[in-house]
Design a protein around this motif. Structure first.
Motif, PDB file in Angstrom:
ATOM      1  N   ARG A 245      16.255  -2.905  -2.957  1.00 63.35           N
ATOM      2  CA  ARG A 245      16.247  -1.662  -3.733  1.00 63.35           C
ATOM      3  C   ARG A 245      15.695  -0.498  -2.911  1.00 63.35           C
TER       4      ARG A 245
ATOM      5  N   ARG B 266      17.795   2.801  -1.877  1.00 64.53           N
ATOM      6  CA  ARG B 266      17.308   4.141  -2.253  1.00 64.53           C
ATOM      7  C   ARG B 266      17.226   5.044  -1.032  1.00 64.53           C
TER       8      ARG B 266
ATOM      9  N   GLU C 223      19.700   8.698   0.656  1.00 69.11           N
ATOM     10  CA  GLU C 223      19.201   9.926   1.283  1.00 69.11           C
ATOM     11  C   GLU C 223      19.683  10.072   2.723  1.00 69.11           C
TER      12      GLU C 223
ATOM     13  N   ALA D   5      10.807   9.654   2.666  1.00 70.27           N
ATOM     14  CA  ALA D   5      10.384   9.401   1.288  1.00 70.27           C
ATOM     15  C   ALA D   5       8.977   8.813   1.349  1.00 70.27           C
TER      16      ALA D   5
ATOM     17  N   ASP E   7       6.032   7.388  -4.124  1.00 71.46           N
ATOM     18  CA  ASP E   7       7.129   7.922  -4.935  1.00 71.46           C
ATOM     19  C   ASP E   7       8.189   6.852  -5.192  1.00 71.46           C
ATOM     20  N   LEU E   8       8.516   6.076  -4.157  1.00 70.43           N
ATOM     21  CA  LEU E   8       9.487   4.994  -4.328  1.00 70.43           C
ATOM     22  C   LEU E   8       8.981   3.964  -5.332  1.00 70.43           C
TER      23      LEU E   8
ATOM     24  N   THR F 107       6.998   4.441  -7.822  1.00 68.37           N
ATOM     25  CA  THR F 107       7.133   5.025  -9.162  1.00 68.37           C
ATOM     26  C   THR F 107       8.588   5.004  -9.617  1.00 68.37           C
ATOM     27  N   GLN F 108       9.504   5.433  -8.742  1.00 74.73           N
ATOM     28  CA  GLN F 108      10.929   5.462  -9.092  1.00 74.73           C
ATOM     29  C   GLN F 108      11.478   4.078  -9.412  1.00 74.73           C
ATOM     30  N   LEU F 109      10.980   3.054  -8.688  1.00 69.48           N
ATOM     31  CA  LEU F 109      11.493   1.698  -8.860  1.00 69.48           C
ATOM     32  C   LEU F 109      10.657   0.865  -9.841  1.00 69.48           C
ATOM     33  N   CYS F 110       9.654   1.499 -10.446  1.00 64.71           N
ATOM     34  CA  CYS F 110       8.813   0.867 -11.481  1.00 64.71           C
ATOM     35  C   CYS F 110       8.120  -0.397 -10.976  1.00 64.71           C
TER      36      CYS F 110
ATOM     37  N   TYR G  47       2.338   0.085  -6.305  1.00 68.29           N
ATOM     38  CA  TYR G  47       2.245   0.659  -4.968  1.00 68.29           C
ATOM     39  C   TYR G  47       1.877  -0.424  -3.956  1.00 68.29           C
TER      40      TYR G  47
ATOM     41  N   SER H  29       4.912  -2.506  -3.119  1.00 68.92           N
ATOM     42  CA  SER H  29       5.900  -1.749  -2.335  1.00 68.92           C
ATOM     43  C   SER H  29       5.437  -1.551  -0.893  1.00 68.92           C
TER      44      SER H  29
END
Length: 142
Positions: free
Chosen positions: A12, A16, A20, A26, A30-31, A33-36, A39, A42
């Motif tokens: 994922r 993402r 871009e 990125a 932020d990633l 948060t976007q991918l739920c 941290y 990720s």
């Protein structure tokens, strides 16, 4: 077969970033948060993607991560293999070894199926899989 959460998140993240394109930074938070996802999880995945050369990272105020040109052309099956770590579908020799393991052919059959799974993913590059689907235009009769 089911991919680990680690591999799922890795795919994922690269998808993402592929949207871009190379060079577009990125932030990992932020990633996440976007991918739920958390941290912490990720950042572990991003560290592995950096080690594989799929993603580049830069620290500092204007830092972040971006997909590499190599990452864009990487085969999805190969990336999944690398993220999964080469484990088997079932663990016949684990803490409680299977008593049938000596004469069983299931392990070999599952290994073959696992490789077929990865081979089917190898037909796609990260760039191809991240590209939006094109829906055919529906013509209406007036």
């Amino acid at each position: 077969m089911q991919l680990t959460r680690f591999t799922d998140l890795g795919l994922r993240i690269v998808m993402r970033l592929a949207v871009e394109g190379p060079g577009t930074q990125a932030r990992t938070d932020d990633l996440a948060t976007q991918l739920c996802v958390s941290y912490a999880h990720s950042t572990k995945v991003v560290a592995r993607l950096v080690a594989l050369g799929t993603v580049e990272s830069a620290r500092g105020r204007h830092g972040g991560i971006c997909i590499t040109p190599v990452g864009l052309q990487q085969r999805v099956g190969e990336l999944a293999r690398q993220l999964e770590g080469g484990g088997e579908v079932v663990d016949c020799d684990g803490a409680n070894p299977c008593p049938l393991r000596q004469g069983c052919r299931l392990r070999a059959a599952l290994r073959t199926a696992q490789e077929s799974f990865y081979m089917s993913l190898d037909q796609w590059t990260v760039a191809e899989i991240a590209r939006p689907a094109v829906h055919p235009k529906i013509e209406r009769n007036s």
